[in-house]
Design a protein around this motif. Structure first.
Motif, PDB file in Angstrom:
ATOM      1  N   LYS A 134     -99.911  82.937  65.235  1.00  0.00           N
ATOM      2  CA  LYS A 134     -98.481  82.658  65.407  1.00  0.00           C
ATOM      3  C   LYS A 134     -98.268  81.282  66.032  1.00  0.00           C
ATOM      4  O   LYS A 134     -97.391  80.514  65.608  1.00  0.00           O
ATOM      5  N   ALA A 135     -99.075  80.960  67.029  1.00  0.00           N
ATOM      6  CA  ALA A 135     -98.901  79.708  67.776  1.00  0.00           C
ATOM      7  C   ALA A 135     -99.212  78.474  66.937  1.00  0.00           C
ATOM      8  O   ALA A 135     -98.771  77.368  67.272  1.00  0.00           O
ATOM      9  N   ARG A 136     -99.946  78.652  65.851  1.00  0.00           N
ATOM     10  CA  ARG A 136    -100.347  77.497  65.035  1.00  0.00           C
ATOM     11  C   ARG A 136     -99.269  77.048  64.059  1.00  0.00           C
ATOM     12  O   ARG A 136     -99.403  75.996  63.434  1.00  0.00           O
ATOM     13  N   HIS A 137     -98.205  77.840  63.903  1.00  0.00           N
ATOM     14  CA  HIS A 137     -97.197  77.520  62.887  1.00  0.00           C
ATOM     15  C   HIS A 137     -95.785  77.600  63.465  1.00  0.00           C
ATOM     16  O   HIS A 137     -95.454  78.534  64.196  1.00  0.00           O
ATOM     17  N   ALA A 138     -94.967  76.633  63.090  1.00  0.00           N
ATOM     18  CA  ALA A 138     -93.573  76.620  63.534  1.00  0.00           C
ATOM     19  C   ALA A 138     -92.648  77.222  62.485  1.00  0.00           C
ATOM     20  O   ALA A 138     -91.663  77.884  62.819  1.00  0.00           O
ATOM     21  N   ALA A 139     -92.954  76.996  61.202  1.00  0.00           N
ATOM     22  CA  ALA A 139     -92.109  77.511  60.125  1.00  0.00           C
ATOM     23  C   ALA A 139     -92.255  79.031  60.032  1.00  0.00           C
ATOM     24  O   ALA A 139     -93.381  79.546  59.992  1.00  0.00           O
ATOM     25  N   GLN A 155     -83.782  82.887  59.001  1.00  0.00           N
ATOM     26  CA  GLN A 155     -83.815  81.596  58.314  1.00  0.00           C
ATOM     27  C   GLN A 155     -82.943  81.619  57.060  1.00  0.00           C
ATOM     28  O   GLN A 155     -82.331  80.611  56.697  1.00  0.00           O
ATOM     29  N   ARG A 180     -95.725  81.115  59.511  1.00  0.00           N
ATOM     30  CA  ARG A 180     -96.161  81.847  60.701  1.00  0.00           C
ATOM     31  C   ARG A 180     -96.472  83.297  60.362  1.00  0.00           C
ATOM     32  O   ARG A 180     -97.530  83.827  60.727  1.00  0.00           O
TER      33      ARG A 180
END
Length: 207
Positions: free
Chosen positions: A87-92, A152, A96
């Motif tokens: 989860k922490a590796r992706h912002a989108a 989103q 994610r």
């Protein structure tokens, strides 16, 4: 580190000895699980493996399921950490959620004995959620990721139902992977199935 002149008290010594025995029990139990599967585990076999009497094992664990539950807790902790890192590796939101789903399956595939044990302990789901807090944390983590995708696209989602659908799909893929022979062809097919499933699920979150 103890201060100079420090002398361990009787109570502390007993606590350390108890912790050491508990650790030895769990280590022996895990080696037996890895060698023969968790279904074959017994208190007698654990006692024989570490050369203790059966009552000593019961001083630390109420029964075999108590030991298996400890392993399940460790498994959920490890899986939660893996999914959290993804989860922490992706912002989108979509990337994610996709990464989190892959991390869930990757953990299961890398730790098949533990994964089978996590979902094989004879305990109903409500009791498991009560005994293993990380299970609830995992649910919340994935529900938040699902909700973020819906937000989103301004979609109205029943997030819990969507989570249960995703959970069931991931469980099914993992079960198939564990049961397959997993030669190169099977692994390739499993990867295609997993990829298609995740992308189809995410597409279904959009209006």
């Amino acid at each position: 580190m103890p201060a100079p002149g420090y002398t361990m008290g009787t109570t502390e010594r007993k606590q350390r000895q108890k912790a050491a025995v508990r650790s030895a029990i769990l280590q022996a139990a895990w080696e037996l699980v890895q060698a023969d599967g968790w279904q074959s585990l017994s208190i007698r076999r654990i006692a024989d493996a570490i050369d203790y009497s059966v009552p000593v094992i019961y001083d630390h664990f109420a029964n075999k399921n108590d030991i298996l539950l400890e392993f399940a807790k460790r498994g959920y902790e490890g899986m939660y950490e893996a999914v959290q890192k993804a989860k922490a590796r992706h912002a989108a939101p979509e990337a994610r959620l996709e990464a989190m789903a892959y991390a869930y399956c990757d953990y299961a595939r890398a730790n098949t004995a533990q994964y089978q044990l996590m979902f094989g302990v004879g305990m109903n789901s409500c009791e498991m959620f009560r005994q293993v807090p990380r299970l609830g944390d995992m649910e919340a983590l994935l529900e938040q990721a699902i909700a973020a995708v819906g937000e989103q696209y301004h979609a109205t989602l029943n997030v819990h139902v969507k989570f249960r659908c995703l959970w069931a799909m991931l469980q099914g893929v993992n079960a198939a992977y564990i049961m397959e022979d997993n030669d190169a062809h099977c692994e390739q097919q499993q990867e295609l199935i997993l990829s298609d499933m995740i992308h189809t699920f995410i597409k279904g979150l959009k209006p």
